[in-house]
Design a protein around this motif. Structure first.
Motif, PDB file in Angstrom:
ATOM      1  N   GLU A 242       0.827  -1.206   0.000  1.00 53.93           N
ATOM      2  CA  GLU A 242       0.000   0.000   0.000  1.00 53.93           C
ATOM      3  C   GLU A 242       0.860   1.254   0.000  1.00 53.93           C
ATOM      4  N   ARG A 364      -5.322  -2.661   0.769  1.00 52.19           N
ATOM      5  CA  ARG A 364      -6.203  -2.079   1.779  1.00 52.19           C
ATOM      6  C   ARG A 364      -7.266  -3.076   2.220  1.00 52.19           C
ATOM      7  N   GLN A 367      -6.079  -5.467   4.708  1.00 53.92           N
ATOM      8  CA  GLN A 367      -5.855  -4.877   6.035  1.00 53.92           C
ATOM      9  C   GLN A 367      -7.142  -4.368   6.666  1.00 53.92           C
ATOM     10  N   ASN A 369      -9.333  -2.182   5.430  1.00 58.58           N
ATOM     11  CA  ASN A 369      -9.760  -0.836   5.036  1.00 58.58           C
ATOM     12  C   ASN A 369     -10.646  -0.951   3.800  1.00 58.58           C
ATOM     13  N   GLY A 372     -11.445   2.527   1.907  1.00 55.60           N
ATOM     14  CA  GLY A 372     -10.321   3.013   1.116  1.00 55.60           C
ATOM     15  C   GLY A 372     -10.076   2.159  -0.110  1.00 55.60           C
TER      16      GLY A 372
END
Length: 471
Positions: A242, A364, A367, A369, A372
């Motif tokens: 990222e 993302r 993880q 997210n 995002g």
């Protein structure tokens, strides 16, 4: 005694300097060698050697490194009589496949030219330190890119699949001595070499060049950073992937181009981070392989029917589905028109900004997210004319991103490795029909996630170990 520039494999393939002259390793009295003290005797000759490095890399990215992987996926099929393609399409490639041999050999040739620049450029009389650093940055980045291609095709990924890495050469090939026949490095050491080279290149390369042509046709810092993002993606280093993708996107020099076709119809568009330049002399081969005989191509490659049908169903809503055409041969098959310039003169984007958006979206998602990641995914979808996608979890978003990559990068060489690196290949590459085959074909097992080491290496290097599925 003079030293001579060689490029090739530990197996004994040698081709001489970036000036393009070659000889056979068995020739005891070569007539056309270029001594290193001549090839790097002044700045002009050093620049010629750097140009030679790009010429060699052209032969890696002209179609082969992308196409062999696509053939082993569910996107592209072989429809003519070229058996070296047919067997890859059917997941039964063998070590005597000349296309695989050519890929392996060409990558090592490129590595050796990079090694020569790294070894000799610093001592060129009259070459300023700033220029030396830039040349070294390009050589290190190319070497990292080449080891990345080698290990993904012939090695594997630590902790996922594969047993060994590849032979690592970091010195110029100068003749054949006792150390000419090396053993394969470990998988981890090979991936470490990729990272070391790319990080070295990133630290030495300039951010931009004197013109748009040079900025996008020559390696810059953003290209090395983008390759590092790809490196971290393959190794599941999600935060690092990222971060590197974000560096490239945030630079502001690149943008998602509309319409989608302009990426391939306009040389050096804002989409390209690094674009390999071709012309009627130094040509790529995509058009030759995909376009039908009626349009002066060979027409040996087309989309697999299920994927072609998906593209056709999207026409009118997805700009990417416009780059498909019918070849009436073989009962009617559809092929990609991404690279359409006559005489195979189309440039080939090696790294483009859409990859960074989708790469960051996946990182993302991994993880957690989701919001995002959806922003990045939808930026690519919106560029293609599609509405926003939605996802309720990171896992669901990963599925959407991987599916989007099918349409975004069709024939550009990502699909097979997207499925192998994520452990999905066996499920996805099962009972795939071929238009000119007999029945359906499946990859079978993870041993086929990598390709065989060519026989030319196996028979020549007594220390070489073949990949398990091909012994």
């Amino acid at each position: 005694m003079k030293n001579y520039i060689y490029k090739g494999m530990a197996a004994g393939f040698i081709v001489l300097s970036g000036l393009g002259i070659s000889c056979n390793v068995l020739d005891q009295d070569p007539q056309f060698q270029i001594a290193t003290n001549e090839a790097f005797s002044n700045p002009v000759n050093a620049e010629a050697a750097l140009n030679g490095l790009y010429n060699e890399a052209q032969l890696v990215y002209n179609w082969r490194v992308q196409t062999l992987g696509e053939l082993a996926s569910d996107l592209v099929q072989s429809v003519d009589t070229w058996d070296n393609f047919n067997v890859i399409d059917e997941f039964r490639q063998t070590p005597d496949n000349t296309e695989i041999d050519d890929l392996y050999t060409q990558i090592y040739r490129t590595i050796d030219l990079a090694n020569n620049i790294i070894a000799f450029a610093p001592d060129v009389p009259g070459l300023g330190q700033e220029r030396v650093n830039d040349m070294l940055g390009q050589a290190y980045t190319f070497r990292g890119m080449m080891y990345f291609e080698l290990v993904k095709y012939f090695g594997g990924i630590p902790g996922k699949y594969g047993e060994l890495g590849v032979i690592i050469e970091t010195e110029p090939s100068i003749g054949v001595g006792e150390d000419a026949f090396k053993e394969r490095a470990s998988l981890q050491d090979t991936w470490n070499q990729v990272r070391t080279d790319l990080e070295m290149g990133e630290s030495m390369l300039t951010e931009s060049r004197a013109s748009n042509f040079l900025t996008r046709s020559r390696l810059t810092r953003a290209a090395a950073t983008a390759m590092l993002a790809r490196y971290h993606l393959y190794l599941d280093n999600w935060a690092e992937a990222e971060a590197k993708a974000n560096q490239v996107i945030s630079q502001g020099s690149f943008e998602l181009v509309q319409p989608f076709s302009d990426i391939f119809r306009t040389d050096f568009s804002a989409e390209s981070i690094f674009e390999m330049h071709y012309n009627v002399v130094d040509f790529s081969g995509f058009r030759q392989w995909y376009f039908p005989a009626s349009l002066n191509g060979r027409g040996g490659l087309s989309f697999h029917v299920p994927f072609a049908n998906e593209l056709l169903a999207r026409q009118g809503e997805d700009d990417r589905s416009d780059l498909i055409a019918l070849n009436p041969a073989f009962g009617g098959v559809y092929y990609s028109t991404k690279f359409d310039e006559l005489q195979n003169a189309s440039n080939v984007p090696v790294l483009r900004i859409a990859e960074m958006y989708l790469l960051r979206a996946e990182a993302r998602a991994r993880q957690g997210n989701v919001a995002g990641g959806l922003d990045d995914l939808n930026a690519v979808r919106n560029r293609a004319g599609l509405g926003n996608a939605s996802a309720g979890s990171g896992e669901e978003l990963v599925d959407l991103v991987l599916d989007e990559r099918r349409f975004e990068f069709a024939i550009e060489g990502h699909r097979f490795f997207d499925m192998t690196r994520t452990g999905r290949a066996i499920a996805e590459f099962t009972e795939i029909p071929r238009t000119t085959g007999s029945g359906t074909y499946s990859i079978g097992n993870a041993g086929r996630f990598i390709f065989p080491i060519p026989n030319s290496e196996i028979f020549t290097n007594p220390n070489m170990v073949q990949n398990e599925a091909y012994r």
